[in-house]
Design a protein around this motif. Structure first.
Motif, mmCIF file in Angstrom:
data_model
loop_
_atom_site.group_PDB
_atom_site.id
_atom_site.type_symbol
_atom_site.label_atom_id
_atom_site.label_comp_id
_atom_site.label_asym_id
_atom_site.label_seq_id
_atom_site.Cartn_x
_atom_site.Cartn_y
_atom_site.Cartn_z
ATOM 1 N N GLY A 78 -41.672 -21.771 -29.370
ATOM 2 C CA GLY A 78 -42.138 -22.892 -30.177
ATOM 3 C C GLY A 78 -43.145 -22.525 -31.248
ATOM 4 O O GLY A 78 -43.811 -23.401 -31.799
ATOM 5 N N GLN A 79 -43.267 -21.222 -31.580
ATOM 6 C CA GLN A 79 -44.170 -20.785 -32.646
ATOM 7 C C GLN A 79 -43.368 -20.606 -33.941
ATOM 8 O O GLN A 79 -42.259 -20.079 -33.910
ATOM 9 N N ILE A 80 -43.923 -21.023 -35.061
ATOM 10 C CA ILE A 80 -43.210 -20.954 -36.337
ATOM 11 C C ILE A 80 -43.627 -19.701 -37.095
ATOM 12 O O ILE A 80 -44.812 -19.368 -37.154
ATOM 13 N N SER A 81 -42.646 -19.016 -37.673
ATOM 14 C CA SER A 81 -42.934 -17.833 -38.480
ATOM 15 C C SER A 81 -42.090 -17.860 -39.750
ATOM 16 O O SER A 81 -40.873 -18.015 -39.690
ATOM 17 N N LEU A 82 -42.755 -17.688 -40.868
ATOM 18 C CA LEU A 82 -42.073 -17.543 -42.157
ATOM 19 C C LEU A 82 -42.315 -16.156 -42.736
ATOM 20 O O LEU A 82 -42.191 -15.953 -43.945
ATOM 21 N N GLY A 83 -42.661 -15.209 -41.870
ATOM 22 C CA GLY A 83 -42.986 -13.875 -42.359
ATOM 23 C C GLY A 83 -42.207 -12.756 -41.709
ATOM 24 O O GLY A 83 -42.613 -11.591 -41.795
ATOM 25 N N HIS A 84 -41.089 -13.076 -41.063
ATOM 26 C CA HIS A 84 -40.374 -12.016 -40.358
ATOM 27 C C HIS A 84 -39.667 -11.042 -41.288
ATOM 28 O O HIS A 84 -39.313 -9.944 -40.863
ATOM 29 N N GLY A 85 -39.474 -11.440 -42.521
ATOM 30 C CA GLY A 85 -38.949 -10.479 -43.490
ATOM 31 C C GLY A 85 -39.901 -9.319 -43.687
ATOM 32 O O GLY A 85 -39.474 -8.192 -43.991
ATOM 33 N N ALA A 86 -41.205 -9.554 -43.497
ATOM 34 C CA ALA A 86 -42.201 -8.488 -43.629
ATOM 35 C C ALA A 86 -42.054 -7.466 -42.510
ATOM 36 O O ALA A 86 -42.123 -6.250 -42.749
ATOM 37 N N PHE A 87 -41.858 -7.926 -41.284
ATOM 38 C CA PHE A 87 -41.657 -6.986 -40.171
ATOM 39 C C PHE A 87 -40.355 -6.215 -40.345
ATOM 40 O O PHE A 87 -40.278 -5.022 -40.020
ATOM 41 N N PHE A 88 -39.344 -6.888 -40.840
ATOM 42 C CA PHE A 88 -38.068 -6.240 -41.142
ATOM 43 C C PHE A 88 -38.286 -5.128 -42.170
ATOM 44 O O PHE A 88 -37.756 -4.014 -42.024
ATOM 45 N N ALA A 137 -47.354 -21.309 -39.933
ATOM 46 C CA ALA A 137 -46.283 -21.016 -40.883
ATOM 47 C C ALA A 137 -46.851 -20.490 -42.199
ATOM 48 O O ALA A 137 -46.318 -19.539 -42.782
ATOM 49 N N LEU A 138 -47.951 -21.085 -42.670
ATOM 50 C CA LEU A 138 -48.548 -20.642 -43.932
ATOM 51 C C LEU A 138 -49.141 -19.246 -43.813
ATOM 52 O O LEU A 138 -49.042 -18.434 -44.747
ATOM 53 N N VAL A 139 -49.764 -18.948 -42.684
ATOM 54 C CA VAL A 139 -50.337 -17.618 -42.492
ATOM 55 C C VAL A 139 -49.241 -16.556 -42.465
ATOM 56 O O VAL A 139 -49.358 -15.501 -43.109
ATOM 57 N N THR A 140 -48.177 -16.811 -41.720
ATOM 58 C CA THR A 140 -47.082 -15.843 -41.668
ATOM 59 C C THR A 140 -46.377 -15.724 -43.018
ATOM 60 O O THR A 140 -45.930 -14.639 -43.396
ATOM 61 N N LEU A 141 -46.297 -16.828 -43.756
ATOM 62 C CA LEU A 141 -45.706 -16.778 -45.089
ATOM 63 C C LEU A 141 -46.539 -15.901 -46.017
ATOM 64 O O LEU A 141 -45.987 -15.154 -46.842
ATOM 65 N N SER A 142 -47.856 -15.959 -45.889
ATOM 66 C CA SER A 142 -48.721 -15.141 -46.744
ATOM 67 C C SER A 142 -48.491 -13.651 -46.500
ATOM 68 O O SER A 142 -48.610 -12.837 -47.416
ATOM 69 N N ILE A 143 -48.139 -13.295 -45.258
ATOM 70 C CA ILE A 143 -47.837 -11.895 -44.953
ATOM 71 C C ILE A 143 -46.634 -11.422 -45.755
ATOM 72 O O ILE A 143 -46.628 -10.327 -46.332
ATOM 73 N N ALA A 144 -45.608 -12.250 -45.802
ATOM 74 C CA ALA A 144 -44.414 -11.895 -46.565
ATOM 75 C C ALA A 144 -44.696 -11.858 -48.060
ATOM 76 O O ALA A 144 -44.086 -11.066 -48.793
ATOM 77 N N ILE A 145 -45.630 -12.687 -48.527
ATOM 78 C CA ILE A 145 -45.925 -12.741 -49.957
ATOM 79 C C ILE A 145 -46.652 -11.491 -50.435
ATOM 80 O O ILE A 145 -46.304 -10.899 -51.458
ATOM 81 N N PHE A 146 -47.685 -11.064 -49.686
ATOM 82 C CA PHE A 146 -48.478 -9.939 -50.195
ATOM 83 C C PHE A 146 -47.889 -8.584 -49.843
ATOM 84 O O PHE A 146 -48.366 -7.546 -50.326
ATOM 85 N N LEU A 147 -46.827 -8.542 -49.004
ATOM 86 C CA LEU A 147 -46.249 -7.250 -48.642
ATOM 87 C C LEU A 147 -45.619 -6.551 -49.837
ATOM 88 O O LEU A 147 -45.798 -5.339 -50.020
ATOM 89 N N VAL A 148 -44.894 -7.292 -50.669
ATOM 90 C CA VAL A 148 -44.195 -6.679 -51.806
ATOM 91 C C VAL A 148 -45.170 -5.996 -52.762
ATOM 92 O O VAL A 148 -44.955 -4.830 -53.145
ATOM 93 N N PRO A 149 -46.262 -6.635 -53.202
ATOM 94 C CA PRO A 149 -47.227 -5.924 -54.063
ATOM 95 C C PRO A 149 -47.835 -4.695 -53.381
ATOM 96 O O PRO A 149 -48.096 -3.684 -54.047
ATOM 97 N N VAL A 150 -48.065 -4.763 -52.072
ATOM 98 C CA VAL A 150 -48.612 -3.612 -51.358
ATOM 99 C C VAL A 150 -47.630 -2.442 -51.379
ATOM 100 O O VAL A 150 -48.020 -1.284 -51.606
ATOM 101 N N LEU A 151 -46.354 -2.733 -51.158
ATOM 102 C CA LEU A 151 -45.342 -1.674 -51.186
ATOM 103 C C LEU A 151 -45.246 -1.032 -52.565
ATOM 104 O O LEU A 151 -45.040 0.184 -52.688
#
Length: 348
Positions: A78-88, A137-151
């Motif tokens: 029951g936990q929401i994640s919008l950042g699993h693309g980052a772990f991928f 959801a917003l916190v996990t989404l932020s992970i996916a957002i800032f990953l691309v600039p870091v890479l």
């Protein structure tokens, strides 16, 4: 007289028990039969399909492994994640760096990617303990957002915007397989082992604790469930599976770049899981097929606006099957079973 009473009571006591045993056998038999049929078809598929379609099925299984982790977090806890693309992405880059820079064997990159993403998921799961719903959801989404600039910034390690290119694992001579078939079976093996692992987790005490957390956190805590422990643990396991999927993705694609892991990937993964069926065994598989084949179908229908068709198909599936494709298949199977039982009853 007592014998008559026993004889008279036999039909009412034995028949319901027989029906219960039959129902239990049916509940075990049909999933086993379905799984066996799917596995046999999956093993035969690369010998019947052209290389491109074999590649598509391999990608579908890679996404199914990633969605399996997301389903463990969202569907079963029951936990929401919008950042699993980052772990991928982390799993994919870990494998690419280990192969290109460290010359590690391909199979050695799987436990490495799993370890890195497990640690990252556990670390991110700790601050997520205080968050729920939209905030999480917003916190996990932020992970996916800032990953691309870091890479892109650490180009000495990640290749920057150009990404990294690696060689594909070649099939051993004794297998007699083509390259696309070998990669397909590697993806299939990864998927089978991942699904077996998650099935074992869900049948254990850990699985019961996760379901208790999903249904009612307060009640679960009253019953002695350590919320902090299980929430961080499931976040880590979910990230691990996404990392393993990303690792095999690197083998199949042989190239990773930041643009391949944009924030839209995380949103697409969550949408695919909902379409496949949250909290169901077959949801990740159907979601993986949806991610790969629906955009391809949309591209064939209208090359100018594949995203529009993709979105409309998601809306249509959600309208026609609120519980996802797996839920719809379960309803059809239940309806068919009822029809068969009614037919047998009328025949007798």
């Amino acid at each position: 007289m007592s014998e008559l009473n026993i004889a008279a009571s036999t039909p009412t006591s034995v028949v319901p028990q027989a029906k219960t045993i039959t129902d239990r056998l049916s509940a075990v038999r049909w999933p086993l039969v379905a799984t066996t049929v799917v596995l046999v078809a999956a093993c035969l598929a690369p010998f019947q399909l052209v290389p491109f379609h074999t590649f598509q099925l391999a990608m579908a299984m890679i996404y199914a492994v990633t969605l399996l982790g997301l389903n463990l977090l969202v569907g079963h806890t029951g936990q929401i994640s919008l950042g699993h693309g980052a772990f991928f992405a982390v799993g994919a880059y870990t494998s690419a760096i280990a192969i290109s820079d460290w010359n590690l064997p391909y199979f050695a990159t799987v436990p490495l990617a799993a370890l890195v993403t497990f640690a990252l998921g556990y670390a991110l799961g700790v601050p997520a303990l205080r968050l729920r719903g939209l905030y999480l959801a917003l916190v996990t989404l932020s992970i996916a957002i800032f990953l691309v600039p870091v890479l892109k910034r650490f180009d000495g390690l990640t290749g920057g915007s150009m990404g990294l290119t690696v060689a594909k694992p070649q099939p051993p001579a004794w297998t007699g397989l083509a390259e696309d078939q070998w990669l397909y079976f590697l993806a299939l093996l990864t998927a089978v082992l991942s699904f077996a692992l998650v099935a074992g987790i869900l049948r254990s005490r850990v699985g019961r604790a996760l379901h208790a957390v999903r249904d009612n956190e307060t009640a679960a805590e009253v019953l002695g469930v350590n919320l902090a422990h299980y929430k961080t643990l499931v976040f880590a396991w979910s990230a691990l599976l996404a990392g393993v999927g990303g690792c095999v993705y690197t083998w199949v694609i042989a190239y990773v770049s930041p643009d391949s892991f944009a924030v839209t990937l995380s949103i697409t993964l969550l949408a695919a899981l909902v379409v496949g069926g949250l909290g169901t065994a077959w949801g990740p598989v159907l979601g993986g097929l949806f991610v790969v084949f629906v955009p391809s179908f949309a591209q064939d229908v209208n090359k100018a606006a594949p995203g529009v068709i993709f979105g409309l198909l998601i809306i249509a599936v959600m309208y026609l099957a609120p519980k996802g494709l797996a839920g719809l298949a379960a309803q059809w199977s239940q309806w068919l079973g009822q029809r068969v039982r009614k037919g047998k009853t009328h025949a007798h």
